[in-house]
Design a protein around this motif. Structure first.
Motif, PDB file in Angstrom:
ATOM      1  N   SER A  12      -4.828  10.274   3.258  1.00 13.29           N
ATOM      2  CA  SER A  12      -5.246  10.014   1.888  1.00 13.29           C
ATOM      3  C   SER A  12      -4.043   9.797   0.985  1.00 13.29           C
ATOM      4  O   SER A  12      -4.040   8.900   0.145  1.00 13.29           O
ATOM      5  CB  SER A  12      -6.086  11.196   1.383  1.00 13.29           C
ATOM      6  OG  SER A  12      -6.459  10.991   0.047  1.00 13.29           O
ATOM      7  N   ILE A  13      -3.003  10.613   1.161  1.00 12.54           N
ATOM      8  CA  ILE A  13      -1.802  10.487   0.339  1.00 12.54           C
ATOM      9  C   ILE A  13      -1.114   9.165   0.598  1.00 12.54           C
ATOM     10  O   ILE A  13      -0.726   8.450  -0.342  1.00 12.54           O
ATOM     11  CB  ILE A  13      -0.831  11.655   0.621  1.00 12.54           C
ATOM     12  CG1 ILE A  13      -1.438  12.978   0.105  1.00 12.54           C
ATOM     13  CG2 ILE A  13       0.516  11.400  -0.037  1.00 12.54           C
ATOM     14  CD1 ILE A  13      -0.616  14.188   0.452  1.00 12.54           C
ATOM     15  N   TRP A  14      -0.943   8.799   1.869  1.00 13.06           N
ATOM     16  CA  TRP A  14      -0.277   7.555   2.202  1.00 13.06           C
ATOM     17  C   TRP A  14      -1.077   6.343   1.751  1.00 13.06           C
ATOM     18  O   TRP A  14      -0.510   5.332   1.332  1.00 13.06           O
ATOM     19  CB  TRP A  14       0.004   7.485   3.701  1.00 13.06           C
ATOM     20  CG  TRP A  14       1.189   8.311   4.105  1.00 13.06           C
ATOM     21  CD1 TRP A  14       1.181   9.443   4.870  1.00 13.06           C
ATOM     22  CD2 TRP A  14       2.563   8.076   3.742  1.00 13.06           C
ATOM     23  NE1 TRP A  14       2.459   9.932   4.996  1.00 13.06           N
ATOM     24  CE2 TRP A  14       3.327   9.114   4.332  1.00 13.06           C
ATOM     25  CE3 TRP A  14       3.202   7.101   2.991  1.00 13.06           C
ATOM     26  CZ2 TRP A  14       4.703   9.198   4.180  1.00 13.06           C
ATOM     27  CZ3 TRP A  14       4.576   7.172   2.841  1.00 13.06           C
ATOM     28  CH2 TRP A  14       5.323   8.214   3.428  1.00 13.06           C
ATOM     29  N   LYS A  15      -2.391   6.437   1.827  1.00 11.90           N
ATOM     30  CA  LYS A  15      -3.236   5.331   1.379  1.00 11.90           C
ATOM     31  C   LYS A  15      -3.102   5.135  -0.123  1.00 11.90           C
ATOM     32  O   LYS A  15      -2.977   3.997  -0.606  1.00 11.90           O
ATOM     33  CB  LYS A  15      -4.705   5.610   1.738  1.00 11.90           C
ATOM     34  CG  LYS A  15      -5.641   4.480   1.341  1.00 11.90           C
ATOM     35  CD  LYS A  15      -7.066   4.794   1.746  1.00 11.90           C
ATOM     36  CE  LYS A  15      -8.003   3.656   1.330  1.00 11.90           C
ATOM     37  NZ  LYS A  15      -9.418   3.935   1.710  1.00 11.90           N
ATOM     38  N   THR A  16      -3.109   6.231  -0.859  1.00 11.17           N
ATOM     39  CA  THR A  16      -2.940   6.161  -2.311  1.00 11.17           C
ATOM     40  C   THR A  16      -1.575   5.605  -2.670  1.00 11.17           C
ATOM     41  O   THR A  16      -1.438   4.765  -3.568  1.00 11.17           O
ATOM     42  CB  THR A  16      -3.119   7.555  -2.932  1.00 11.17           C
ATOM     43  OG1 THR A  16      -4.412   8.067  -2.604  1.00 11.17           O
ATOM     44  CG2 THR A  16      -2.970   7.487  -4.450  1.00 11.17           C
ATOM     45  N   LEU A  17      -0.548   6.082  -1.953  1.00 13.09           N
ATOM     46  CA  LEU A  17       0.807   5.602  -2.211  1.00 13.09           C
ATOM     47  C   LEU A  17       0.921   4.109  -1.945  1.00 13.09           C
ATOM     48  O   LEU A  17       1.546   3.367  -2.718  1.00 13.09           O
ATOM     49  CB  LEU A  17       1.792   6.369  -1.319  1.00 13.09           C
ATOM     50  CG  LEU A  17       3.284   6.040  -1.518  1.00 13.09           C
ATOM     51  CD1 LEU A  17       3.722   6.359  -2.938  1.00 13.09           C
ATOM     52  CD2 LEU A  17       4.138   6.810  -0.503  1.00 13.09           C
ATOM     53  N   ARG A  18       0.306   3.655  -0.854  1.00 12.10           N
ATOM     54  CA  ARG A  18       0.339   2.230  -0.518  1.00 12.10           C
ATOM     55  C   ARG A  18      -0.317   1.393  -1.606  1.00 12.10           C
ATOM     56  O   ARG A  18       0.171   0.309  -1.957  1.00 12.10           O
ATOM     57  CB  ARG A  18      -0.368   1.991   0.813  1.00 12.10           C
ATOM     58  CG  ARG A  18      -0.384   0.537   1.256  1.00 12.10           C
ATOM     59  CD  ARG A  18      -1.227   0.343   2.499  1.00 12.10           C
ATOM     60  NE  ARG A  18      -2.613   0.746   2.307  1.00 12.10           N
ATOM     61  CZ  ARG A  18      -3.522  -0.019   1.687  1.00 12.10           C
ATOM     62  NH1 ARG A  18      -3.174  -1.202   1.200  1.00 12.10           N
ATOM     63  NH2 ARG A  18      -4.758   0.406   1.568  1.00 12.10           N
ATOM     64  N   ILE A  19      -1.422   1.900  -2.147  1.00  9.26           N
ATOM     65  CA  ILE A  19      -2.132   1.172  -3.199  1.00  9.26           C
ATOM     66  C   ILE A  19      -1.259   1.010  -4.435  1.00  9.26           C
ATOM     67  O   ILE A  19      -1.132  -0.086  -5.002  1.00  9.26           O
ATOM     68  CB  ILE A  19      -3.443   1.898  -3.565  1.00  9.26           C
ATOM     69  CG1 ILE A  19      -4.461   1.749  -2.429  1.00  9.26           C
ATOM     70  CG2 ILE A  19      -4.020   1.349  -4.872  1.00  9.26           C
ATOM     71  CD1 ILE A  19      -5.732   2.543  -2.626  1.00  9.26           C
ATOM     72  N   TYR A  20      -0.609   2.108  -4.852  1.00 10.35           N
ATOM     73  CA  TYR A  20       0.210   2.042  -6.066  1.00 10.35           C
ATOM     74  C   TYR A  20       1.482   1.216  -5.850  1.00 10.35           C
ATOM     75  O   TYR A  20       1.966   0.558  -6.770  1.00 10.35           O
ATOM     76  CB  TYR A  20       0.532   3.450  -6.562  1.00 10.35           C
ATOM     77  CG  TYR A  20      -0.602   4.055  -7.348  1.00 10.35           C
ATOM     78  CD1 TYR A  20      -0.766   3.748  -8.692  1.00 10.35           C
ATOM     79  CD2 TYR A  20      -1.522   4.906  -6.747  1.00 10.35           C
ATOM     80  CE1 TYR A  20      -1.822   4.272  -9.423  1.00 10.35           C
ATOM     81  CE2 TYR A  20      -2.581   5.435  -7.463  1.00 10.35           C
ATOM     82  CZ  TYR A  20      -2.719   5.116  -8.812  1.00 10.35           C
ATOM     83  OH  TYR A  20      -3.781   5.625  -9.516  1.00 10.35           O
TER      84      TYR A  20
END
Length: 309
Positions: A12-20
């Motif tokens: 979840s953290i990496w997915k959010t980071l990738r989005i931003y």
């Protein structure tokens, strides 16, 4: 139990980071197009950034684009917060701040607009590109950049906010809404000293290029086609379409005018990425099959787009 949950948190953290990160890179491309190709040529492509660019040029470059962009977007932010909710607030604040940051970085700190013409492609003065070419390149870069941003759930503020609000309640094209809102800003560029109807035409060239590119980046992958198949092996085709492509098939009744025979016509709606696969299946099963392929304006319902009020 703790061990099983830990990987899910990381994903979840990496997915959010990738989005931003994607949003930040998309906005950087958008800002770069303005800094290098549009502003140096006094071309305004619309939106809050366009208005901020007019202020920047008219003020003799005393009021930075990043600063005025931040102030104007702060006002629009309140409307977006009310209609789009808290999730919008986070991505919108990030988008506004990162847009202003990139403008400050490119214009004020790095001074990209002051790089000699041989390095600055957007400078149409000595050795540079024609303003019309700059307008097209600027529109393409802007559309790709904002397309990346919107595809990841973010936005850069301004007319994008207006477009997102309308798109939430109505089935309207984001690009079309942005084009309508931005037209007035482009026309306002006439107040820039030295500008004429030519710069306004260039501004609309940027807008049309931007709109087309934006719609393609966002909706291109969702483009749908209605395909009618005339074949003597309807059952086999329907079976493979349903099992392999996972799309529903409808049989339509028809009568051949020449043969006077009753025929069954297969109708299926597929995404762009499924069209080629479907055509290959039809060719492999019945090389003599006759097909018509038609682009659809939109397909709404199960497995396609949701109907909005």
């Amino acid at each position: 139990m703790f061990v099983n949950r830990l990987p899910q948190v990381k994903v979840s953290i990496w997915k959010t980071l990738r989005i931003y990160i994607s949003i930040a890179l998309g906005i950087s491309l958008y800002v770069l197009s303005w800094t290098v190709f549009l502003i140096p040529n006094h071309i305004v492509g619309g939106g809050v950034v366009g208005l901020a660019s007019v202020i920047y040029i008219v003020s003799g470059e005393m009021i930075p684009v990043g600063a005025s962009n931040l102030v104007i977007n702060a006002i629009l932010f309140c409307f977006g917060l009310y209609h789009l909710g808290k999730k919008f607030a986070i991505s919108n604040i990030f988008g506004i701040l990162i847009t202003s940051f990139w403008f400050m970085l490119f214009q004020e700190w790095l001074g990209i607009q002051n790089i000699p013409a041989i390095m600055q492609l957007g400078n149409a003065v000595k050795g540079g590109l024609d303003p019309a070419v700059c307008a097209i390149i600027g529109g393409l870069m802007s559309g790709i950049g904002i397309g990346i941003v919107l595809s990841n759930g973010g936005n850069s503020g301004g007319s994008d906010v207006v477009a997102l609000i309308l798109n939430k309640y109505y089935n309207v094209s984001l690009g079309s809404v942005i084009m309508a809102v931005d037209a007035a800003v482009i026309i306002s560029s006439i107040i820039i000293p030295g500008n004429s109807i030519t710069e306004i035409v260039y501004g609309f060239l940027v807008l049309f290029t931007y709109t087309f590119t934006l719609d393609y980046v966002i909706d291109g992958r969702k483009q749908t086609y209605k395909i009618l198949i005339f074949s003597k092996k309807n059952d086999e085709l329907a079976e493979i379409i349903g099992n392999k492509i996972k799309r529903g098939v409808t049989f339509l009744n028809g009568t051949g005018w020449y043969s006077k025979n009753d025929v069954k016509i297969l109708m299926v709606v597929v995404h762009r990425t499924e069209k080629v696969q479907l055509m290959h299946f039809v060719k492999s099963i019945d090389p003599e099959a006759f097909m018509t392929v038609e682009k659809t304006e939109g397909v709404f319902g199960k497995n396609f787009d949701a109907i909005k009020k």
